[in-house]
Design a protein around this motif. Structure first.
Motif, PDB file in Angstrom:
ATOM      1  N   PRO A   1      -7.661 -36.416 -34.133  1.00 60.67           N
ATOM      2  CA  PRO A   1      -6.992 -35.169 -34.489  1.00 60.67           C
ATOM      3  C   PRO A   1      -6.564 -34.436 -33.212  1.00 60.67           C
ATOM      4  CG  PRO A   1      -9.332 -35.072 -35.048  1.00 60.67           C
ATOM      5  CD  PRO A   1      -9.047 -36.443 -34.538  1.00 60.67           C
ATOM      6  N   PRO A   2      -5.447 -33.759 -33.234  1.00 65.02           N
ATOM      7  CA  PRO A   2      -4.983 -33.076 -32.029  1.00 65.02           C
ATOM      8  C   PRO A   2      -5.925 -31.943 -31.644  1.00 65.02           C
ATOM      9  CG  PRO A   2      -3.620 -32.486 -33.892  1.00 65.02           C
ATOM     10  CD  PRO A   2      -4.549 -33.557 -34.353  1.00 65.02           C
ATOM     11  N   LYS A   3      -6.037 -31.726 -30.346  1.00 71.53           N
ATOM     12  CA  LYS A   3      -6.842 -30.618 -29.834  1.00 71.53           C
ATOM     13  C   LYS A   3      -5.894 -29.601 -29.216  1.00 71.53           C
ATOM     14  CE  LYS A   3     -10.906 -33.343 -28.787  1.00 71.53           C
ATOM     15  NZ  LYS A   3     -11.835 -33.796 -27.748  1.00 71.53           N
ATOM     16  N   TYR A   4      -6.049 -28.368 -29.642  1.00 70.39           N
ATOM     17  CA  TYR A   4      -5.213 -27.304 -29.127  1.00 70.39           C
ATOM     18  C   TYR A   4      -6.083 -26.368 -28.315  1.00 70.39           C
ATOM     19  CZ  TYR A   4      -2.087 -29.014 -32.734  1.00 70.39           C
ATOM     20  OH  TYR A   4      -1.302 -29.809 -33.516  1.00 70.39           O
ATOM     21  N   GLU A   5      -5.576 -25.977 -27.172  1.00 68.48           N
ATOM     22  CA  GLU A   5      -6.311 -25.021 -26.364  1.00 68.48           C
ATOM     23  C   GLU A   5      -6.150 -23.642 -26.984  1.00 68.48           C
ATOM     24  OE1 GLU A   5      -5.454 -25.210 -22.248  1.00 68.48           O
ATOM     25  OE2 GLU A   5      -5.355 -27.391 -22.249  1.00 68.48           O
ATOM     26  N   ALA A   6      -7.135 -22.799 -26.737  1.00 66.77           N
ATOM     27  CA  ALA A   6      -7.076 -21.441 -27.277  1.00 66.77           C
ATOM     28  C   ALA A   6      -5.880 -20.708 -26.671  1.00 66.77           C
ATOM     29  CB  ALA A   6      -8.357 -20.698 -26.954  1.00 66.77           C
TER      30      ALA A   6
END
Length: 52
Positions: A37-42
């Motif tokens: 799953p993609p990881k998005y930075e805050a």
């Protein structure tokens, strides 16, 4: 002949490794393509709130 054997071989490859992934070890999923799953930075700044 190729038009029949190619889909059969593809289906067999997928079926074998999907079965192995589900019943033996998730590591077999690597043979089907490693999906994460993609990881998005805050977000650096919070989104502005709209006040009515």
């Amino acid at each position: 002949m190729t038009g029949v054997l190619t889909p059969v071989a593809t289906f067999a490859y997928y079926a074998v490794f999907r079965f192995a992934e589900e019943h033996l070890s998730p590591r077999f999923g690597w043979f089907l393509g490693y999906a994460r799953p993609p990881k998005y930075e805050a977000a650096p700044y919070p989104l502005p709130r709209v006040r009515p």
